[in-house]
Each structure stands twice: as C-alpha cells, then as structure tokens.
Design a protein around this motif. Structure first.
Motif: not given
Length: 349
Positions: A95-104, A121-136
């Motif tokens: 299960a992925v971290v939903y966009p609403k939770d990733a934004g929070q 807890g990488v799972g399918s990489g959904a949160l990793s993508i958001s974190l990489l966008r944030a850290v740059g």
C-alpha cells in the motif's frame, strides 16, 4: 530581480516536466466524459478503445495541454500526470502513502531543500518520491527496506518519475534499527520518517542519529500502534511531547448551482505523529498528563502485519510489480547506471 542562469543545470527530473511530449513518457488522456487513462507514448503504436483508436504519433512532439482526435472523432485532452496521479497508478507491491499524507509529512515534518533525511518502510517508493522532491539534488535521502522485492519496485518507480537515478537517493536493505546506526554518524540526520509496523522498536536508533532539534515523524495505521509509540517516546525522555493527527479529504461536486460534497471521500488512511530530539543530557518536560503505559502480554505478541489488518502480498505479485516498474524505466531509455541493491540478509518476519 535575480535572473536565472540559462546554462545552469535544471534540478533533477525537471526536464521531464517541460516541453512537448516525447516518446517513452507517460501521458494522461481525458475523454469528453471525464474518464482518464494513462498511456506510455511509443512511436508507431495506437491507443485502442471501443470507440476507435488514437495514434501515439499525434501526441509525440505536441505541446502539453493539447486536444487530439481519434480516427472516429473522439476528442482527448492530453496532459502529463501529476505526482498524485502517478502515485495512485504506479506499479506497487505494498500500500502506498496517499498524496494527502505525503503532503502532511513534507510540511509538518519540515522537510526542506538540502535536508539530510532517513526513512524506513519504502514500500513502493511513493513517499520516497515526495521526499526527494523536497530535499532536492543537494539534499540526502537514505531509505531502508527489509525486502529486496519492495526495493526493486521502489527503484523502478523513482527512476520512472525522475527519468533516471536520483543523485540524492541511497537505498539499503536490512532492519532500520541495525543499519541506520551502522551507516549514519551520530547526530548527522535532520529528519527521520518511519512508515513501519513497530516504530517504538527504533527509538534508540532514532535518538542516536537524529540531531538535536531534529524531527521524527511516524506514519502508523492503527490506534494501538499510535498509543504504544507515544508512550515509548514519553518514557524515553529524549524527545518532546508527541503530537498526533489524521487528515481526511472530501471532494466537492461542481456543476452550475449544484454544488455539494461528493458522496465518497478519502477518510482514514493512517495516523501521523511528530516529536523532536532534545539536546543530549536533557530530559523532556513533564507536561502533567496522565499516562498509562501498560500493555498486556496479548497486546505485545499481536504485532504482526496480519493482526493489524495488512493484506498478505504474494511473492508472485511482488515480482510482477517489480518487472512493471523496471519496464517503464527501460521504455524511457533510462536504465540505472548504478550498482544493484545487494541481496537482503536473511531475517525473520
């Protein structure tokens, strides 16, 4: 106003979001009834429906936001999928971290450009993508995953959306509480993000690597997990009083004067809890809250994925999802140049 240097390298993946459509990228098609489908552009092929077909060559080289017609006059609006669209449709093994939770997590965890972040807890990489966008590109994200199959799926999805390996990302296999203290220096991490079954087991590891003032944010599914994690943090004394919440998103129907809430909504997906690391040698304030930290033997022995309602994922499904994620990257001609993820050490689950 400072002028941007046109010769400066764009942030990683930015060129994937600009310019005309190119062969190998994903495009979201919306028909006249609002139905959406995502295709991968391949020269010489066509998107087929019960209402005719649409040649991919009509889209390749066209500007984003164009309107194209099928062979029978069916119109489609063509746009690149947003991150939220990609996350909900990408190959997955968990299960992925939903966009609403990733934004929070990004906002309430104060994930900023250049931050040094670890996640587990990488799972399918959904949160990793958001974190990489944030850290740059100049930041650092070290992801820990116990299963090789999940790491493969996450790698494929991350490389698909960024057009190749991200320079700020490192992924390691193994138990977080053992590996993070072996691979990261004490006090060197700005933010810790845990999406796992038993985050309280990682308390010492988090306290070791997290810098004073650093933020620890947990994502858990159940009230019992939330309670036990909070009590462990309070009893430890090296962190501030934890704050917890959940977010619910309700869309609205907009049509003339018929403006009303949608009949369905994205309600509970998980709880988020934030605490911060205190300076070494400091004990957290006693906020005069009544707290009972006792758990029965039955509670302590019940922390398995099945017991908290997580569906079992077959090895066959994981292998298929990993192939799907990898094939999308290869379609774009961006196979990873880096080494393979090392084989996972054997461990019990």
């Amino acid at each position: 106003m400072k002028q941007q240097d046109p010769t400066a390298a764009a942030p990683h993946g930015a060129d994937q979001r600009r310019g005309p459509f190119r062969a190998g990228e994903r495009v979201q098609l919306t028909d006249e009834r609002g139905r959406m489908n995502t295709i991968t552009l391949t020269p010489g092929t066509a998107y087929h429906t019960h209402k005719g077909f649409l040649n991919h060559d009509l889209l390749i080289g066209s500007p984003e936001g164009c309107i194209v017609e099928s062979n029978v006059g069916q119109q489609y609006q063509a746009l690149r999928p947003l991150l939220s669209d990609f996350v909900l449709s990408m190959p997955r093994g968990a299960a992925v971290v939903y966009p609403k939770d990733a934004g929070q997590i990004i906002t309430m965890g104060d994930i900023y450009p250049g931050a040094r972040v670890v996640e587990a807890g990488v799972g399918s990489g959904a949160l990793s993508i958001s974190l990489l966008r944030a850290v740059g590109d100049d930041g650092y994200l070290h992801s820990f995953e116990r299963r090789q199959e999940f790491a493969d799926i996450a790698r494929g999805n991350v490389e698909t959306i960024f057009g190749g390996p991200h320079p700020a990302w490192k992924i390691s296999l193994g138990d977080f509480q053992d590996e993070v203290v072996a691979q990261e220096a004490p006090g060197s991490i700005d933010r810790v993000v845990l999406d796992m079954l038993a985050p309280w087991e990682c308390l010492d590891a988090v306290a070791t690597v997290l810098a004073p003032g650093g933020v620890w944010i947990n994502y858990v599914a159940t009230v019992t997990q939330l309670s036990r994690t909070a009590e462990a943090i309070r009893a430890d004394g090296r962190f501030t009083e934890p704050d917890a919440w959940e977010s619910m998103v309700r869309g609205w129907h907009l049509e003339g004067l018929a403006v009303r809430p949608d009949h369905r909504m994205v309600a509970h997906t998980g709880f988020l809890m934030v605490t911060r690391r205190l300076a070494d040698g400091v004990t957290g304030l006693n906020l005069k809250k009544k707290s009972k930290g006792e758990f029965s033997a039955e509670d302590l022995n019940a922390w398995t994925p099945e017991a908290v309602g997580e569906p079992a994922v077959s090895d066959r499904k994981l292998r298929r999802a990993a192939r799907d994620a990898s094939s999308t990257v290869q379609t774009k001609g961006t196979k990873s140049k880096g080494g393979e993820v090392p084989a996972a050490p054997e461990q019990g689950h």
